[in-house]
Scaffold this active site. Structure first.
Site, mmCIF file in Angstrom:
data_model
loop_
_atom_site.group_PDB
_atom_site.id
_atom_site.type_symbol
_atom_site.label_atom_id
_atom_site.label_comp_id
_atom_site.label_asym_id
_atom_site.label_seq_id
_atom_site.Cartn_x
_atom_site.Cartn_y
_atom_site.Cartn_z
ATOM 1 N N ASP A 13 0.810 -1.218 0.000
ATOM 2 C CA ASP A 13 0.000 0.000 0.000
ATOM 3 C C ASP A 13 0.844 1.270 0.000
ATOM 4 O O ASP A 13 0.452 2.293 0.555
ATOM 5 C CB ASP A 13 -0.977 0.020 1.194
ATOM 6 C CG ASP A 13 -1.886 -1.187 1.191
ATOM 7 O OD1 ASP A 13 -2.275 -1.614 0.094
ATOM 8 O OD2 ASP A 13 -2.182 -1.710 2.275
ATOM 9 N N LYS A 16 1.928 1.886 -5.185
ATOM 10 C CA LYS A 16 2.483 1.264 -6.393
ATOM 11 C C LYS A 16 1.586 1.506 -7.605
ATOM 12 O O LYS A 16 2.070 1.720 -8.708
ATOM 13 C CB LYS A 16 2.643 -0.254 -6.183
ATOM 14 C CG LYS A 16 3.620 -0.601 -5.070
ATOM 15 C CD LYS A 16 3.658 -2.101 -4.803
ATOM 16 C CE LYS A 16 2.385 -2.661 -4.223
ATOM 17 N NZ LYS A 16 2.075 -2.226 -2.862
ATOM 18 N N GLY A 40 -4.528 -4.376 -3.715
ATOM 19 C CA GLY A 40 -5.523 -3.327 -3.952
ATOM 20 C C GLY A 40 -4.751 -2.103 -4.366
ATOM 21 O O GLY A 40 -4.066 -1.494 -3.561
ATOM 22 N N HIS A 41 -4.788 -1.774 -5.647
ATOM 23 C CA HIS A 41 -4.016 -0.641 -6.169
ATOM 24 C C HIS A 41 -4.982 0.444 -6.618
ATOM 25 O O HIS A 41 -5.805 0.221 -7.501
ATOM 26 C CB HIS A 41 -3.136 -1.091 -7.339
ATOM 27 C CG HIS A 41 -2.121 -2.131 -6.954
ATOM 28 N ND1 HIS A 41 -1.311 -2.769 -7.847
ATOM 29 C CD2 HIS A 41 -1.774 -2.629 -5.742
ATOM 30 C CE1 HIS A 41 -0.512 -3.614 -7.216
ATOM 31 N NE2 HIS A 41 -0.792 -3.550 -5.930
ATOM 32 N N GLN A 223 1.839 -6.244 -3.073
ATOM 33 C CA GLN A 223 2.317 -6.330 -1.679
ATOM 34 C C GLN A 223 3.636 -5.539 -1.503
ATOM 35 O O GLN A 223 3.791 -4.520 -2.141
ATOM 36 C CB GLN A 223 2.483 -7.785 -1.235
ATOM 37 C CG GLN A 223 1.169 -8.543 -1.157
ATOM 38 C CD GLN A 223 0.611 -8.960 -2.512
ATOM 39 O OE1 GLN A 223 1.292 -9.551 -3.311
ATOM 40 N NE2 GLN A 223 -0.646 -8.663 -2.765
HETATM 41 P P1 GDP Z 1 -0.694 0.230 -3.623
HETATM 42 O O1 GDP Z 1 -1.354 -0.998 -3.107
HETATM 43 O O2 GDP Z 1 0.769 0.264 -3.349
HETATM 44 O O3 GDP Z 1 -1.010 0.529 -5.057
HETATM 45 O O4 GDP Z 1 -1.303 1.445 -2.762
HETATM 46 P P2 GDP Z 1 -2.863 1.658 -2.396
HETATM 47 O O5 GDP Z 1 -3.571 2.105 -3.616
HETATM 48 O O6 GDP Z 1 -3.396 0.487 -1.665
HETATM 49 O O7 GDP Z 1 -2.742 2.805 -1.320
HETATM 50 C C1 GDP Z 1 -2.143 4.029 -1.618
HETATM 51 C C2 GDP Z 1 -3.179 5.152 -1.458
HETATM 52 O O8 GDP Z 1 -2.525 6.383 -1.448
HETATM 53 C C3 GDP Z 1 -4.176 5.240 -2.603
HETATM 54 O O9 GDP Z 1 -5.392 5.675 -2.088
HETATM 55 C C4 GDP Z 1 -3.571 6.283 -3.538
HETATM 56 O O10 GDP Z 1 -4.545 6.960 -4.296
HETATM 57 C C5 GDP Z 1 -2.955 7.206 -2.533
HETATM 58 N N1 GDP Z 1 -1.738 7.904 -2.971
HETATM 59 C C6 GDP Z 1 -0.710 7.445 -3.746
HETATM 60 N N2 GDP Z 1 0.278 8.360 -3.810
HETATM 61 C C7 GDP Z 1 -0.127 9.416 -3.048
HETATM 62 C C8 GDP Z 1 0.478 10.651 -2.679
HETATM 63 O O11 GDP Z 1 1.602 10.980 -3.050
HETATM 64 N N3 GDP Z 1 -0.250 11.480 -1.841
HETATM 65 C C9 GDP Z 1 -1.490 11.133 -1.372
HETATM 66 N N4 GDP Z 1 -2.128 11.984 -0.588
HETATM 67 N N5 GDP Z 1 -2.074 9.975 -1.715
HETATM 68 C C10 GDP Z 1 -1.401 9.121 -2.519
HETATM 69 P P1 IMO Z 2 -0.976 -4.240 -2.160
HETATM 70 O O1 IMO Z 2 -0.525 -4.798 -3.478
HETATM 71 C C1 IMO Z 2 -1.082 -4.683 2.176
HETATM 72 C C2 IMO Z 2 -1.242 -8.776 3.732
HETATM 73 C C3 IMO Z 2 -2.512 -9.225 4.432
HETATM 74 C C4 IMO Z 2 -1.943 -10.231 5.444
HETATM 75 C C5 IMO Z 2 -0.805 -10.875 4.650
HETATM 76 C C6 IMO Z 2 -1.158 -12.219 4.034
HETATM 77 O O2 IMO Z 2 -2.235 -3.469 -2.226
HETATM 78 O O3 IMO Z 2 0.139 -3.504 -1.495
HETATM 79 P P2 IMO Z 2 -2.628 -12.906 1.928
HETATM 80 O O4 IMO Z 2 -4.095 -12.709 1.649
HETATM 81 O O5 IMO Z 2 -1.719 -12.305 0.918
HETATM 82 O O6 IMO Z 2 -2.283 -14.329 2.224
HETATM 83 O O7 IMO Z 2 -2.388 -12.118 3.328
HETATM 84 O O8 IMO Z 2 -0.451 -9.947 3.632
HETATM 85 N N1 IMO Z 2 -1.447 -8.251 2.368
HETATM 86 C C7 IMO Z 2 -1.351 -6.942 2.044
HETATM 87 N N2 IMO Z 2 -1.147 -5.863 2.834
HETATM 88 N N3 IMO Z 2 -1.192 -4.549 0.834
HETATM 89 C C8 IMO Z 2 -1.366 -5.622 0.045
HETATM 90 O O9 IMO Z 2 -1.333 -5.556 -1.299
HETATM 91 C C9 IMO Z 2 -1.503 -6.894 0.651
HETATM 92 N N4 IMO Z 2 -1.711 -8.142 0.177
HETATM 93 C C10 IMO Z 2 -1.662 -8.964 1.244
HETATM 94 O O10 IMO Z 2 -3.162 -8.147 5.072
HETATM 95 O O11 IMO Z 2 -1.378 -9.530 6.528
HETATM 96 MG MG MG Z 3 -2.874 -1.596 -1.814
#
Ligand code: GDP
Ligand code: IMO
Ligand code: MG
Length: 427
Positions: A13, A16, A40-41, A223
Site C-alpha cells: 500500500d 504502487k 488493492g491498487h 504487496q
Molecule cells: P498500492 O497498493 O501500493 O497501489 O497502494 P494503495 O492504492 O493500496 O494505497 C495508496 C493510497 O494512497 C491510494 O489511495 C492512492 O490513491 C494514494 N496515494 C498514492 N500516492 C499518493 C500521494 O503521493 N499522496 C497522497 N495523498 N495519496 C497518494
Molecule cells: P498491495 O498490493 C497490504 C497482507 C494481508 C496479510 C498478509 C497475508 O495493495 O500492497 P494474503 O491474503 O496475501 O495471504 O495475506 O499480507 N497483504 C497486504 N497488505 N497490501 C497488500 O497488497 C496486501 N496483500 C496482502 O493483510 O497480513
Molecule cells: Mg494496496
C-alpha cells in the site's frame, strides 16, 4: 532492453498503483509477476478513481499491453468481474495477456484460506481471505491447477481430484466442513474457459521478444518487501516473492535483463493484518496519519495500522531488492506536524542495531530509536519541482534519502497522476 521493476519497499500500500499508472504512458508492457487479488491498487486519473486488484495498473494506459505473468495466482471470477467493471467505464481491456502457466485460485482454496484463519484463532495472519496462501501451497506441492488446464477437461478433472482428495479429508475431519464436489468445481472452472481463452498466451516468449526489440517493460509488484515469503516478517507475510527476484521467476525473464529497480516508499509506514511493526503508533498521531492518509484497505476495507517512517526497513529494502531508486509517496500527508519522528535504528535488548535483525525474536523486541525532523505547515499538493517544497520538506526528503541507501527520484504530493515531483527520469 529497458526492463524496470517497481515494487513495494515496506508492507504494501505504498502507492504502487499510482506510480505504475504514471509510467504506464511511457512503457510498452506492464506485468504483474506475483500475488493475486489480495492486492488493492488505487489509481486516480482526473476525477476518476479506479481500484485494481488482479489486473496490472498499466491497463488504464491505452497504448500499454497489460500482462499477468506465470507467477500470479488468478481467480477467474475476480478477473472477469474486474474486466467487465472496467469495460463498463469505457476502458479497453482487449490487449490483456495471461500466462498459461499462471495458477488458478479455485473456490476450494478460498474456503481453505478462510477456515485456516478461523482455526488459527489468535495466531491468525490476518490474510485477505482470497485463497492466496493455499493456492501457492498447492503450486509448490505440485497439485495446483494452471490456466492452461482449463483447456483439457480430462486433465482438469484429474487435477481437481488430486487436489481435493487430501483437502476434503482435512475439511471434513479436521474443520468439520462439508466435502467439496469435484464435478462442481470442474464445471465452474470450465465455465470460465471460453471467456478467458482469448487472453491466454506464451507471455515469457512475448516479453523476451519485446525486450530484444528494445521495448520498455515494467514489472509491477503487488504487496511489499516485508510481506515477501523469504525476506519478509515470516510468518506474517504473503505467500509469494514481491521482491525484485520475483519479477524474473514470475515472468520468465532473466536477471540480466533488469535495468532498474524502483522501490515505492511511503513517507511514513502502514501495515494491514498481523505481525511486528516497530514504529506503530497507538496514539493521536497514528489516528491522524490514518485519517489524513486515508489509510483504509482497498481490498478488505480494514483500517491500516500506521506509524512513523522506518529507515531500517528502507535500508533493508534497498539491500534485498538491489534498489536503484525510490519513489517517495504521500509526503503531503505529513504536512502540519511541527516535528516528525523518523526511526533511524532499533534498540534491541539494550543494544543499538542499525540493520534489520535476521532473528524474528529480535525483531519482535525491536524498539525504534527516533530522530525528530522539523516539519512544515505549507500546503505542498501543488508543488511541481523539488524547489517548490518548503525548506523543511526538502530536508525531510534529503534525510530519508541519506538513511535509505538509494536516490529518491520522484515524490508524490497527492493521489493524482500529475501530483508528482519527478527528480530523475525512470526511463
Ligand atoms: P498500492 O497498493 O501500493 O497501489 O497502494 P494503495 O492504492 O493500496 O494505497 C495508496 C493510497 O494512497 C491510494 O489511495 C492512492 O490513491 C494514494 N496515494 C498514492 N500516492 C499518493 C500521494 O503521493 N499522496 C497522497 N495523498 N495519496 C497518494
Ligand atoms: P498491495 O498490493 C497490504 C497482507 C494481508 C496479510 C498478509 C497475508 O495493495 O500492497 P494474503 O491474503 O496475501 O495471504 O495475506 O499480507 N497483504 C497486504 N497488505 N497490501 C497488500 O497488497 C496486501 N496483500 C496482502 O493483510 O497480513
Ligand atoms: Mg494496496
Amino acid at each position: 532492453m529497458p526492463a524496470l521493476v517497481l515494487l513495494g519497499a515496506q508492507w504494501g500500500d505504498e502507492g504502487k498503483g499510482k506510480a505504475t499508472d504514471l509510467l504506464g504512458g511511457s512503457v510498452d508492457y506492464v506485468v504483474r509477476y506475483q500475488g493475486g487479488n489480495n492486492a488493492g491498487h488505487t489509481v486516480v486519473v482526473g476525477d476518476q478513481k479506479y481500484a485494481l486488484h488482479l489486473l496490472p495498473s498499466g491497463i488504464l494506459s491505452p497504448d500499454c499491453v497489460p500482462v499477468i505473468g506465470n507467477g500470479v495466482v488468478v481467480d477467474p471470477s475476480v478477473l472477469l468481474s474486474e474486466l467487465s467493471g472496467l469495460n463498463d467505464r469505457g476502458v479497453d481491456t482487449s490487449k490483456l495477456l495471461i500466462s498459461g502457466n499462471a495458477h488458478i485460485i479455485t473456490p476450494f482454496n478460498v474456503t481453505v484460506d478462510k477456515v485456516t484463519e478461523r482455526f488459527l484463532g489468535k495466531r491468525k495472519i490476518g490474510t485477505t481471505g482470497r485463497g492466496i496462501g493455499p493456492t501457492y501451497a498447492d503450486k509448490i506441492n505440485r497439485v495446483g491447477i494452471r490456466v492452461q488446464d482449463l483447456y483439457d477437461e480430462s486433465i482438469l478433472t484429474q487435477k481437481v481430484e488430486a487436489a481435493l482428495d487430501f483437502k476434503n479429508q482435512v475439511l471434513a475431519k479436521l474443520y468439520n466442513r462439508r466435502a467439496i464436489s469435484v464435478a462442481q468445481v470442474v464445471e465452474e472452472l470450465l465455465g470460465y474457459a471460453d471467456q478467458i481463452e482469448g487472453f491466454v498466451a506464451d507471455t515469457t516468449l512475448i516479453l523476451n521478444n519485446a525486450l530484444d526489440e528494445d521495448k520498455v517493460v515494467l514489472f509491477e509488484g503487488g504487496q511489499g518487501t516485508l510481506l515477501d515469503i523469504d525476506h519478509g516478517t515470516y510468518p506474517f507475510v504473503t505467500s509469494s516473492n514481491p521482491t525484485a527476484g520475483g519479477a524474473c521467476t514470475g515472468a520468465g525473464v532473466g536477471p540480466t535483463k533488469i535495468s532498474r529497480v524502483i522501490g515505492i516508499l511511503k513517507a511514513y509506514t502502514t501495515r494491514v493484518g498481523a505481525g511486528p511493526f516497530p514504529t506503530e503508533l497507538f496514539d493521536a498521531d497514528g489516528e491522524a496519519l490514518r485519517r489524513i492518509g486515508g489509510e483504509r484497505g482497498v481490498t478488505t476495507g480494514r483500517d491500516r495500522r500506521c506509524g512513523w517512517f522506518d529507515a531500517v526497513i528502507a535500508r533493508y529494502a534497498t539491500r534485498v531488492n538491489g534498489l536503484t531508486d525510490f519513489f517517495l509517496t504521500k509526503l503531503d500527508v505529513l504536512t502540519g506536524w511541527e516535528q516528525i519522528p523518523v526511526c533511524v535504528a532499533y534498540e534491541i535488548d539494550g543494544k543499538r542495531v542499525e540493520e534489520l535483525p535476521y532473528s524474528q525474536t529480535d525483531f519482535h523486541h525491536a524498539k525504534p530509536v527516533y530522530e525528530n525532523l522539523p516539519g512544515w505547515s505549507e500546503d505542498i499538493t501543488g508543488a511541481k519541482s523539488f524547489s517548490d517544497l518548503p525548506k523543511n520538506a526538502q530536508a525531510y526528503v534529503k534525510a530519508l534519502e541519506e538513511m535509505s541507501g538509494a536516490p529518491i527520484s520522484a515524490i508524490g504530493v497527492g493521489p493524482g497522476r500529475d501530483e508528482t515531483i519527478q527528480i530523475n527520469s525512470f526511463l
